[in-house]
Design a protein around this motif. Sequence first.
Motif, short mmCIF file in Angstrom:
data_model
loop_
_atom_site.label_atom_id
_atom_site.label_comp_id
_atom_site.label_asym_id
_atom_site.label_seq_id
_atom_site.Cartn_x
_atom_site.Cartn_y
_atom_site.Cartn_z
N GLN A 246 0.82 -1.22 0.00
CA GLN A 246 0.00 0.00 0.00
C GLN A 246 0.85 1.26 0.00
O GLN A 246 1.87 1.35 0.67
N VAL B 60 0.31 5.57 0.39
CA VAL B 60 -0.63 6.59 0.83
C VAL B 60 -0.09 7.96 0.41
O VAL B 60 1.07 8.28 0.70
N TYR C 119 -5.35 6.39 -0.67
CA TYR C 119 -4.76 5.08 -0.40
C TYR C 119 -4.77 4.26 -1.69
O TYR C 119 -5.83 3.96 -2.24
#
Length: 238
Positions: free
Chosen positions: A95, A97, A153
């Motif tokens: 991930q 961000v 995100y």
Amino acid sequence: MLNFLQKLVDGVKDIYQKAEDILEEERELPLSQKLLNDTIERYVTNNVDQIQDLHAEIYDGWLRLFATIHVKGVSAQLYVDLYLAQLQLNRNIQQLVFEQKSETHVVRVDFDKVLKKVAFQMVVLYYKFKGTDPLGDILSRLGIITVHNGLLYLDLGKYLADNQKVMRVLRRVEINRAELRENLFVLQANLNLRALFGRNAERLIDEFTNDGDDQEEVDITIIEGQVRTIHPEDTDLK
């Protein structure tokens, strides 16, 4: 035979102990801007029909993301400046961000019908009235990102989960942050020591330690290969 195995196991344990001191430190893994964009194209652009182009220009501490989006007869070229707020790449989470540094800039918009141009202008007025930037809403509707507390995100897991080569790397390397430098995306990585040495090394140590008298027939071919690949001159362990 048992004496040989005992020496082998002791040697592997010693490598573990010495290497842990070295591998606890973060290591920089610099990626070029081109490599980052090639990765974005392979894992995001090529998997999302509505995105015709997605690439970044990296500067010191921030990046400019360019996108060409085609949705229901409307083709829009956009760019936005972003900070990298957080990054996590490991076997469980993949991930990124982002935090917006600037508002979204529309470079060009083409329409296949005049009515869609009118509808687009109404959407622009709507977001201006709300005082919010449309980027997060647009990308979330396309299923590319999610938005929470104003942050964007980007979940790479849905693109990477089926790629065994990538997941094998992430079992050995854990990345919890990154820095943006001129034309470089620099990952700060920790190596997963046990994964690097392989499960066979760990299994042999556990089996021999817990039940040494029964290990005379243990197959050591794999663990010998693992040990031979590790030399003091290669790891600065002297």
